[in-house]
Scaffold this active site. Structure first.
Site, PDB file in Angstrom:
ATOM      1  N   ASP A 174      -6.867   8.654   6.705  1.00 19.84           N
ATOM      2  CA  ASP A 174      -6.786   8.680   8.172  1.00 19.84           C
ATOM      3  C   ASP A 174      -7.875   7.822   8.811  1.00 19.84           C
ATOM      4  O   ASP A 174      -8.972   7.690   8.273  1.00 19.84           O
ATOM      5  CB  ASP A 174      -6.900  10.142   8.652  1.00 19.84           C
ATOM      6  CG  ASP A 174      -6.350  10.325  10.053  1.00 19.84           C
ATOM      7  OD1 ASP A 174      -5.655   9.415  10.557  1.00 19.84           O
ATOM      8  OD2 ASP A 174      -6.619  11.378  10.656  1.00 19.84           O
ATOM      9  N   HIS A 208      -4.332  -0.968   9.288  1.00 19.26           N
ATOM     10  CA  HIS A 208      -3.430  -0.559   8.197  1.00 19.26           C
ATOM     11  C   HIS A 208      -3.532  -1.533   7.020  1.00 19.26           C
ATOM     12  O   HIS A 208      -3.483  -1.124   5.857  1.00 19.26           O
ATOM     13  CB  HIS A 208      -1.985  -0.471   8.692  1.00 19.26           C
ATOM     14  CG  HIS A 208      -1.774   0.624   9.697  1.00 19.26           C
ATOM     15  ND1 HIS A 208      -2.264   1.896   9.514  1.00 19.26           N
ATOM     16  CD2 HIS A 208      -1.144   0.631  10.903  1.00 19.26           C
ATOM     17  CE1 HIS A 208      -1.938   2.655  10.565  1.00 19.26           C
ATOM     18  NE2 HIS A 208      -1.262   1.902  11.409  1.00 19.26           N
ATOM     19  N   LEU A 266      -4.325   6.305 -14.846  1.00 19.15           N
ATOM     20  CA  LEU A 266      -4.220   7.076 -13.601  1.00 19.15           C
ATOM     21  C   LEU A 266      -2.786   7.074 -13.069  1.00 19.15           C
ATOM     22  O   LEU A 266      -2.106   6.039 -13.116  1.00 19.15           O
ATOM     23  CB  LEU A 266      -5.133   6.420 -12.548  1.00 19.15           C
ATOM     24  CG  LEU A 266      -5.048   6.995 -11.135  1.00 19.15           C
ATOM     25  CD1 LEU A 266      -5.950   8.210 -10.980  1.00 19.15           C
ATOM     26  CD2 LEU A 266      -5.416   5.952 -10.086  1.00 19.15           C
TER      27      LEU A 266
HETATM   28  C1  IPE Z   1      -1.757  12.156   8.642  1.00 20.89           C
HETATM   29  O1  IPE Z   1      -2.409  11.378   9.588  1.00 20.89           O
HETATM   30  C2  IPE Z   1      -0.705  11.352   7.957  1.00 20.89           C
HETATM   31  C3  IPE Z   1      -1.195  10.245   7.125  1.00 20.89           C
HETATM   32  C4  IPE Z   1      -2.449   9.989   6.864  1.00 20.89           C
HETATM   33  C5  IPE Z   1      -0.179   9.419   6.553  1.00 20.89           C
HETATM   34  P1  IPE Z   1      -1.978  11.399  11.114  1.00 20.89           P
HETATM   35  O2  IPE Z   1      -2.916  10.495  11.825  1.00 20.89           O
HETATM   36  O3  IPE Z   1      -0.530  11.111  11.256  1.00 20.89           O
HETATM   37  O4  IPE Z   1      -2.217  12.920  11.477  1.00 20.89           O
HETATM   38  P2  IPE Z   1      -2.498  13.648  12.879  1.00 20.89           P
HETATM   39  O5  IPE Z   1      -1.391  13.239  13.802  1.00 20.89           O
HETATM   40  O6  IPE Z   1      -3.816  13.167  13.363  1.00 20.89           O
HETATM   41  O7  IPE Z   1      -2.512  15.108  12.557  1.00 20.89           O
HETATM   42  C1  IPE Z   2      -3.822   6.584   8.964  1.00 17.49           C
HETATM   43  O1  IPE Z   2      -4.440   5.997  10.033  1.00 17.49           O
HETATM   44  C2  IPE Z   2      -2.570   5.852   8.512  1.00 17.49           C
HETATM   45  C3  IPE Z   2      -1.322   6.526   8.873  1.00 17.49           C
HETATM   46  C4  IPE Z   2      -1.210   7.700   9.441  1.00 17.49           C
HETATM   47  C5  IPE Z   2      -0.098   5.815   8.560  1.00 17.49           C
HETATM   48  P1  IPE Z   2      -3.951   6.260  11.509  1.00 17.49           P
HETATM   49  O2  IPE Z   2      -2.924   5.239  11.865  1.00 17.49           O
HETATM   50  O3  IPE Z   2      -3.549   7.668  11.710  1.00 17.49           O
HETATM   51  O4  IPE Z   2      -5.283   5.958  12.314  1.00 17.49           O
HETATM   52  P2  IPE Z   2      -5.879   6.780  13.535  1.00 17.49           P
HETATM   53  O5  IPE Z   2      -5.931   8.210  13.116  1.00 17.49           O
HETATM   54  O6  IPE Z   2      -4.958   6.565  14.695  1.00 17.49           O
HETATM   55  O7  IPE Z   2      -7.243   6.202  13.758  1.00 17.49           O
HETATM   56 MG    MG Z   3      -4.475   9.379  12.274  1.00 20.46          MG
END
Ligand code: IPE
Ligand code: IPE
Ligand code: MG
Length: 246
Positions: free
Chosen positions: A21, A38, A132
């Site tokens: 995240d 990303h 792994l």
């Molecule tokens: C959780 O992250 C899903 C992934 C890392 C793929 P999100 O950014 O989608 O989660 P919330 O919305 O903050 O809970």
């Molecule tokens: C995690 O990073 C990747 C996915 C959920 C696909 P985010 O895209 O959720 O990044 P933030 O949380 O908005 O910073």
């Molecule tokens: Mg996120």
């Protein structure tokens, strides 16, 4: 003793899961579009898998796209859905060198036919590797995983293949995406959020949790070692009273 030596001298967790995240916030902080976050996140996933492989970890489950992430703007979803294609070079190159097997967990009915074929190809080409196991959770949601298991088990009951009393922990686990993986020892979430967001709800029953403020693209090998070092000092009791270091 260096952090790496200390970690290597103790029990290495068999199975680590990471909620990747903070890609978007990492990019925003730098005035960059979220997609660049990303891209950097995908690069970091490759490096982290290699670090885990070198440490002798058996399985790494990563939350790369949730069943809820489809609700993001189309441009962002399209970008994330194009990432498996980027994996092509990685699994043929670096991952082959480290004998890393790649599997995907999640729904398969919402991918483009190109992505579905690619995922199947990556799994097939890496299936005999012994290092792994990288479990990429992609269109993954724990509720869907558990509901799918419930439906499969109900079908077994309905067709007389099992009796009601055959439904136990082992049977349920054998119907989850993670059936071939060791129990989950350590769950890491980056970016400062302290929630599970529908990830591995069954599997975390006795996992240790580690939350860090670092955004996923900046979660380096050193950060991974810090998380494992922290894990190695936990007392995992599994309901018992004996105090034993993990
Ligand atoms: C959780 O992250 C899903 C992934 C890392 C793929 P999100 O950014 O989608 O989660 P919330 O919305 O903050 O809970
Ligand atoms: C995690 O990073 C990747 C996915 C959920 C696909 P985010 O895209 O959720 O990044 P933030 O949380 O908005 O910073
Ligand atoms: Mg996120």
């Amino acid at each position: 003793m260096s952090l790496e030596k200390r970690v290597m001298s103790k029990n290495i967790p068999n199975h680590i899961a990471i909620i990747l995240d903070g890609n978007g916030r990492w990019a925003n902080k730098r005035g960059l579009p979220r997609t660049i976050g990303h891209r950097q996140g995908a690069e970091n996933l490759k490096n982290t898998a290699i670090s885990c492989s070198k440490l002798g970890i058996k399985a790494l489950s990563v939350y790369a796209f949730s069943t809820e992430n489809w609700n993001r703007p189309k441009d962002e979803v399209d970008y994330l859905m194009a990432l498996p294609r980027e994996f092509e070079e990685t699994y043929k190159g670096n991952f082959k060198e480290y004998d890393i097997r790649v599997i995907f967990s999640g729904r398969r009915d919402r991918f483009s036919s190109e992505n579905l074929a690619l995922i199947q190809k990556i799994e097939e080409k890496t299936k005999d590797r012994n290092g792994l196991i990288l479990n990429v959770c992609f269109d993954y949601g724990s509720h869907t995983e558990i509901i799918t298991a419930m439906k499969d088990i109900s079908e077994l009951y309905k067709t007389g293949k099992i009796e009601l009393n055959d439904i136990n922990v082992e049977l349920v686990e054998n119907h989850l995406y993670t059936k071939d993986l060791p129990p989950l020892d350590l769950l890491i979430r980056t970016s400062g959020e302290q929630r599970i967001s529908n990830f591995l709800l069954w599997q975390i029953a006795y996992s240790e949790f580690y939350f860090t403020k670092k955004y996923w693209p900046e979660f380096s090998e050193k950060e991974l070692l810090k998380a494992i070092d922290n894990f190695q000092n936990r007392n995992r009791r599994f309901g018992r009273i004996k105090v034993s270091k993990s």
